[in-house]
Write an enzyme that holds these catalytic residues in place. Structure first.
Site, PDB file in Angstrom:
ATOM      1  N   LEU A  95     -38.619 123.958  58.659  1.00  0.00           N
ATOM      2  CA  LEU A  95     -37.908 123.590  57.417  1.00  0.00           C
ATOM      3  C   LEU A  95     -36.410 123.397  57.646  1.00  0.00           C
ATOM      4  O   LEU A  95     -35.616 123.485  56.693  1.00  0.00           O
ATOM      5  CB  LEU A  95     -38.162 124.634  56.327  1.00  0.00           C
ATOM      6  CG  LEU A  95     -39.645 124.852  55.964  1.00  0.00           C
ATOM      7  CD1 LEU A  95     -39.769 125.943  54.880  1.00  0.00           C
ATOM      8  CD2 LEU A  95     -40.307 123.568  55.467  1.00  0.00           C
ATOM      9  N   ASP A 155     -40.862 128.091  64.446  1.00  0.00           N
ATOM     10  CA  ASP A 155     -39.869 127.353  65.221  1.00  0.00           C
ATOM     11  C   ASP A 155     -40.505 127.044  66.571  1.00  0.00           C
ATOM     12  O   ASP A 155     -40.859 127.960  67.320  1.00  0.00           O
ATOM     13  CB  ASP A 155     -38.611 128.225  65.403  1.00  0.00           C
ATOM     14  CG  ASP A 155     -37.515 127.451  66.140  1.00  0.00           C
ATOM     15  OD1 ASP A 155     -36.351 127.890  66.107  1.00  0.00           O
ATOM     16  OD2 ASP A 155     -37.844 126.391  66.732  1.00  0.00           O
ATOM     17  N   SER A 182     -37.966 106.503  70.430  1.00  0.00           N
ATOM     18  CA  SER A 182     -37.067 105.658  69.638  1.00  0.00           C
ATOM     19  C   SER A 182     -36.626 104.425  70.403  1.00  0.00           C
ATOM     20  O   SER A 182     -36.492 104.453  71.623  1.00  0.00           O
ATOM     21  CB  SER A 182     -35.827 106.484  69.263  1.00  0.00           C
ATOM     22  OG  SER A 182     -34.811 105.659  68.771  1.00  0.00           O
ATOM     23  N   TYR A 213     -28.567 112.533  71.648  1.00  0.00           N
ATOM     24  CA  TYR A 213     -29.855 112.378  70.944  1.00  0.00           C
ATOM     25  C   TYR A 213     -30.703 111.343  71.675  1.00  0.00           C
ATOM     26  O   TYR A 213     -31.853 111.607  72.035  1.00  0.00           O
ATOM     27  CB  TYR A 213     -29.642 111.937  69.489  1.00  0.00           C
ATOM     28  CG  TYR A 213     -30.891 111.325  68.922  1.00  0.00           C
ATOM     29  CD1 TYR A 213     -31.018 109.936  68.837  1.00  0.00           C
ATOM     30  CD2 TYR A 213     -31.959 112.112  68.532  1.00  0.00           C
ATOM     31  CE1 TYR A 213     -32.176 109.363  68.361  1.00  0.00           C
ATOM     32  CE2 TYR A 213     -33.125 111.545  68.046  1.00  0.00           C
ATOM     33  CZ  TYR A 213     -33.227 110.172  67.975  1.00  0.00           C
ATOM     34  OH  TYR A 213     -34.377 109.596  67.520  1.00  0.00           O
ATOM     35  N   LYS A 252     -34.468 111.599  74.031  1.00  0.00           N
ATOM     36  CA  LYS A 252     -35.683 110.771  73.931  1.00  0.00           C
ATOM     37  C   LYS A 252     -36.010 110.158  75.299  1.00  0.00           C
ATOM     38  O   LYS A 252     -37.155 110.122  75.732  1.00  0.00           O
ATOM     39  CB  LYS A 252     -35.498 109.672  72.882  1.00  0.00           C
ATOM     40  CG  LYS A 252     -35.378 110.177  71.458  1.00  0.00           C
ATOM     41  CD  LYS A 252     -36.593 110.981  71.031  1.00  0.00           C
ATOM     42  CE  LYS A 252     -36.506 111.424  69.581  1.00  0.00           C
ATOM     43  NZ  LYS A 252     -37.646 112.267  69.169  1.00  0.00           N
TER      44      LYS A 252
HETATM   45  C1  WQD Z   1     -28.334 100.550  60.579  1.00  0.00           C
HETATM   46  C2  WQD Z   1     -27.246  99.488  60.445  1.00  0.00           C
HETATM   47  C3  WQD Z   1     -25.026 100.290  60.822  1.00  0.00           C
HETATM   48  C4  WQD Z   1     -24.763 102.856  57.306  1.00  0.00           C
HETATM   49  C5  WQD Z   1     -30.906 104.931  63.430  1.00  0.00           C
HETATM   50  C6  WQD Z   1     -30.937 106.216  64.125  1.00  0.00           C
HETATM   51  C7  WQD Z   1     -31.561 105.997  65.484  1.00  0.00           C
HETATM   52  C8  WQD Z   1     -32.959 105.429  65.297  1.00  0.00           C
HETATM   53  C9  WQD Z   1     -32.893 104.137  64.521  1.00  0.00           C
HETATM   54  C10 WQD Z   1     -34.456 107.298  65.258  1.00  0.00           C
HETATM   55  C11 WQD Z   1     -26.182  99.608  61.524  1.00  0.00           C
HETATM   56  C12 WQD Z   1     -25.201  99.803  59.394  1.00  0.00           C
HETATM   57  C13 WQD Z   1     -25.227 101.992  58.290  1.00  0.00           C
HETATM   58  C14 WQD Z   1     -23.739 102.426  56.424  1.00  0.00           C
HETATM   59  C15 WQD Z   1     -23.687 100.313  57.533  1.00  0.00           C
HETATM   60  N1  WQD Z   1     -33.774 106.354  64.613  1.00  0.00           N
HETATM   61  N2  WQD Z   1     -24.691 100.738  58.388  1.00  0.00           N
HETATM   62  N3  WQD Z   1     -23.248 101.167  56.572  1.00  0.00           N
HETATM   63  O1  WQD Z   1     -27.806 103.163  63.659  1.00  0.00           O
HETATM   64  O2  WQD Z   1     -29.793 101.600  63.768  1.00  0.00           O
HETATM   65  O3  WQD Z   1     -30.105 104.021  64.137  1.00  0.00           O
HETATM   66  O4  WQD Z   1     -32.212 104.428  63.279  1.00  0.00           O
HETATM   67  O5  WQD Z   1     -34.715 107.382  66.396  1.00  0.00           O
HETATM   68  O6  WQD Z   1     -31.607 107.204  66.136  1.00  0.00           O
HETATM   69  O7  WQD Z   1     -29.643 106.669  64.216  1.00  0.00           O
HETATM   70  O8  WQD Z   1     -29.526 103.101  61.819  1.00  0.00           O
HETATM   71  O9  WQD Z   1     -29.334 103.145  59.381  1.00  0.00           O
HETATM   72  O10 WQD Z   1     -27.527 104.274  60.755  1.00  0.00           O
HETATM   73  O11 WQD Z   1     -27.650 101.793  60.721  1.00  0.00           O
HETATM   74  O12 WQD Z   1     -23.220  99.164  57.651  1.00  0.00           O
HETATM   75  O13 WQD Z   1     -23.273 103.167  55.511  1.00  0.00           O
HETATM   76  O14 WQD Z   1     -26.579  99.677  59.196  1.00  0.00           O
HETATM   77  O15 WQD Z   1     -23.768  99.883  61.341  1.00  0.00           O
HETATM   78  O16 WQD Z   1     -25.759  98.308  61.878  1.00  0.00           O
HETATM   79  P1  WQD Z   1     -29.226 102.907  63.388  1.00  0.00           P
HETATM   80  P2  WQD Z   1     -28.492 103.159  60.603  1.00  0.00           P
END
Ligand code: WQD
Length: 343
Positions: A35, A60, A126, A151, A155
């Protein structure tokens, strides 16, 4: 007799949707969750949606003894879907030890308690492992690049560990699923993404801004080499993502093929820019968004979308929901949270 599957992090965003898909597919999910990034109330929602209250264990996974006792009490667990991990890219840069300790110990404990026993393992990986691909769409054969964050490194290293374990132990059959960007929520709008604090990911920020919980959205840069200058991502509906885990389990159960380790891209194969996603949200919800263009975000990949042919051909899986349903379901979930005053 139903096949019992341990779902670690099973009350989390992707975990809870996968528990529902397991129930639909006739499996008996057993949830283990500490949680740390989920709420016990999600168990009630799973029961409300499915009519079944899966077994839940508040443990955990970094505590080997707790996990060993759970497995000893459930010797008929045939498979594990391992979601439990920390996953905030920014936080991992600030607190690498927390990420390496938690994400490696939990996986190593699973492998330890199943030592000498048959196990089908589906691992939550990922697209982050690809970094900025040289070629798009990116296929599973693309080189894994130096991770941009601790992170992402957890992975990458986890995948390498699993490959070594599978090579040494024919009792283990392992699939790593490389997720692209999970978004959206269950059609019931009773479960969905529950970010703590200010959402780092785009879609939860969009829905909270649309709900008036947050100010205007900042688009992190519109001067990239893309059609409208904003970054491109392969967004995938969380229900499609959950279904991919069932497909992976079934492939592992088939005992086919020589290799007992494989990797699959789980995306739609289609990329959308940030501005296209914002427009899709407005068009499919009727809600006008406030946004402005801000500076680029450090570490952002410019553009990435998946080549998903291998998943379609070998997993027999492909995404069914498009961007419209992703946006509609994300908004319906946000409205559910608002109506029920869930923070
Ligand atoms: C998406 C796009 C931002 C917020 C995440 C995880 C990564 C993986 C995939 C798990 C980017 C843009 C974002 C905002 C914006 N998941 N953005 N304004 O960075 O692709 O990666 O998902 O494994 O680990 O971190 O996803 O949703 O943060 O960003 O413009 O307020 O949206 O720059 O281009 P990201 P995200």
């Amino acid at each position: 007799m139903k096949t019992k599957i341990l779902v670690t992090g099973g009350l989390g965003y992707i975990g809870s949707h996968t528990v529902l898909e397991l129930l639909c597919a006739g499996y008996e999910p057993v949830i283990a969750d500490n949680l740390s990034n989920s709420r016990i109330g999600i168990l009630d929602q799973i029961e409300m949606i499915s009519g079944v209250r899966p077994a839940f264990h508040y443990i955990d996974l970094c505590n080997e003894g707790q996990l060993a006792r759970l497995i000893a009490d459930n010797e008929d667990i045939a498979g594990v879907i391992h979601f439990a991990a920390h996953k905030a890219v920014g936080e991992s840069v600030a607190e690498p030890l927390k990420y390496y300790r938690n994400n490696f110990d939990s996986l190593l404990n699973i492998l330890k308690v199943f030592e000498g026993r048959r196990l089908n393992l589906v691992f939550s990986s990922s697209c982050t492992v690809y970094g900025q691909p040289d070629e798009l769409p990116v296929s599973e054969a693309a080189p894994v690049k130096k991770a941009e964050s601790p992170y992402g490194n957890t992975k990458q290293v986890a995948e390498e560990m699993l490959q070594d374990i599978a090579a040494a132990d024919s009792l283990k059959r392992i699939i790593s699923l490389r997720y692209f960007n999970p978004v959206g929520a269950h059609a019931s709008a009773l479960i969905g993404e529950l970010p703590s604090g200010v959402p780092q990911n785009l879609v939860p920020y969009v829905t909270q801004s649309a709900a008036g919980k947050r100010g205007p959205i900042t688009v992190f840069g519109d001067d990239y080499d893309t059609p409208d200058g904003s970054c491109i991502r392969d967004y995938i509906h969380v229900v499609d993502l959950a279904a991919a885990h069932i497909a992976a389990l079934k492939l592992l159960e088939k005992q086919e093929g020589t290799s007992n380790y494989d990797v699959f891209n789980i995306g739609t194969g289609t990329g959308y820019t940030v501005l296209e996603l914002i427009r899709a949200f407005e068009e499919n919800t009727g809600v006008k968004l406030n946004y402005h263009i801000g500076p680029r975000r450090a570490g952002d990949i410019v553009k990435v979308w998946g080549d998903v042919r291998k998943s379609t051909q070998q997993l027999g899986w492909q995404a069914k929901h498009g961007i419209a349903e992703m946006m509609r379901s994300a908004w319906a979930w946000e409205q559910y949270l608002q109506t029920n005053d869930i923070k």
